[in-house]
Design a protein around this motif. Structure first.
Motif: not given
Length: 470
Positions: A106-107, A113-117, A188-189, A228-229
């Motif tokens: 997560l760091a 990784l937490l993005h719903p998509l 990507v982000f 979250l991105c």
């Protein structure tokens, strides 16, 4: 007393607007105030755009190919595979013992990784290597859709639906073909955050005019998805640009402060919801060079002369980068990927034309131009005195690469051009030709200088001619 009453009035407006007047950014098929022709045209634009998009990316969508490039893909794909395996096996996916002595993934916010998509793609896709590619392509599609929506939203009074559709297609094309977007596909982000920036411009402008609970919720959700991105350096750039845009609009149009305050509250709520990822990233930042503000290293990748000229002469920047890298890097120590933001000579000329005719332009042009100027100052980094002061402040002085302000500057430069095209019949062609001639002259001079410097830099003339011949 006056400010508190304004704040209450803002909430009253919220109540009145709650019942259906929802021109939502996510309602893709509302093209504006027109009738059948407007709806037919927008459906045609979306359909043709989707067909072209699918055709251009067929091998990635259906052929199993993946986007892979630069050192970042080398870092991100192994972590994505670990994440995918953990999700498919029902294990906690946000920690891995396969990196050093253990790694809280997560760091590494850039993995999203937490993005719903991304969670959904991890569940439904059979190959972990395709997750980032599909995640990217969906956000590229969002950029196209939002570009169409933005053009339509800011030009509600254009009488001809065909003119409105043409301008919408123009804006979508120049944004989609921006070199910065497809040269950063590996990051990507970057592309995903840029997509949400476009969405937030629409939502915030609409909220400042007509606050509603529905629009407030959309701002919270969109900001949360953007956070979250990952890559909080670019997200900080986007949030600063949005606040600058809000400030310019509120002060220049003398709007109430209460909707702007509510937008800031929406940002705060998004941060609270995204706290699990943000806190983990902050903990990792405390162990890095970004733990404290200040320092010359934060001005790494400031926008120098070569980077500004790449808006009209990207080939010159490439010549210097490849054959005279010492010259290229001396002005801000930039990379070619971050420094190239070519959006086309014609759009740049139209932007300068809107500045030259500012008195005759709609009020929105002044708002976007003012915001563009302030973001240009931020992009200058070391070359603007005010940034030396901001560098000592928390957050402002904890992220590097000021040139990434170009991501927001691109949009703030392009949006005024649609107002010029909306009044194409009244364009002063003589003034526009003057601007185009000046830009062409700059391109020729810069390219010739870059060619001469690249040929003669630390090598013999013959050696460089041989390299160019190859």
């Amino acid at each position: 007393m006056r400010s508190s009453n304004g704040f209450r009035n803002g909430f009253r407006v919220v109540k009145r607007q709650t019942k259906l007047k929802k021109n939502s950014i996510y309602d893709f098929f509302k093209f504006g105030r027109g009738g059948f022709e407007d709806k037919a045209l927008i459906n045609l634009i979306y359909s043709l755009g989707l067909i072209v998009f699918v055709y251009a990316n067929w091998s990635f969508i259906f052929g199993g190919k993946i986007l892979y490039g630069s050192s970042f893909s080398f870092q991100s794909y192994p972590l994505t595979v670990e994440y995918f395996k953990a999700v498919s096996e029902g294990l906690y996916p946000f920690f891995s013992w396969n990196y050093g002595v253990g790694f809280n993934s997560l760091a590494d916010s850039q993995q999203s990784l937490l993005h719903p998509l991304k969670i959904l793609l991890s569940i439904i896709l059979q190959s972990p290597y395709r997750i980032d590619t599909i995640f990217l392509l969906l956000h590229v599609a969002l950029i196209f859709i939002t570009s169409i929506k933005l053009s339509n939203y800011f030009l509600p009074n254009t009488k001809s639906p065909y003119e409105k559709a043409t301008i919408a297609i123009y804006l979508a094309i120049v944004i989609m073909l921006n070199i910065a977007i497809f040269s950063n596909y590996a990051h990507v982000f970057f592309v995903a955050v840029f997509a949400y920036f476009l969405v937030l411009i629409f939502l915030i402008d609409k909220f400042l005019s007509n606050p509603s609970r529905w629009c407030f919720i959309q701002i919270v959700v969109t900001t949360w998805l953007m956070l979250l991105c990952g890559n909080f350096a670019l997200q900080w750039v986007v949030l600063v640009a949005l606040v600058v845009f809000m400030g310019c609009r509120v002060f220049q149009e003398k709007l109430s402060f209460s909707p702007a305050i509510l937008v800031i509250v929406a940002f705060g709520l998004a941060f609270v919801i995204a706290a699990p990822q943000i806190l983990a990233t902050y903990e990792a930042m405390r162990l890095s060079a970004r733990s404290t503000p200040g320092g010359y290293d934060k001005f790494f990748m400031s926008a120098g002369p070569v980077q500004w000229l790449s808006y009209v002469a990207p080939g010159s920047a490439y010549l210097l980068y490849k054959y005279g890298h010492e010259v290229f890097a001396r002005w801000g120590d930039n990379s070619l990927t971050d420094g190239l933001h070519y959006i086309g000579v014609i759009p740049v000329a139209l932007f300068f034309y809107s500045l030259a005719k500012l008195k005759d332009m709609p009020g929105q042009v002044k708002v976007f131009s003012s915001a563009a100027l302030l973001m240009a100052i931020r992009a200058a980094g070391l070359f603007a005195f005010v940034n030396l002061l901001l560098n000592q402040l928390p957050i402002f002085g904890q992220f590097r690469a000021p040139i990434r302000n170009f991501w927001t500057l691109d949009v703030l430069v392009l949006l005024p051009t649609i107002f010029v095209l909306a009044n194409v019949r009244t364009i002063d062609m003589y003034r526009l030709r003057q601007i185009l001639n000046a830009i062409i002259l700059v391109i020729i001079c810069v390219t010739v200088c870059a060619f001469i410097v690249s040929l003669g830099w630390e090598q013999s003339l013959q050696e460089n001619w041989n390299r160019l011949a190859v």
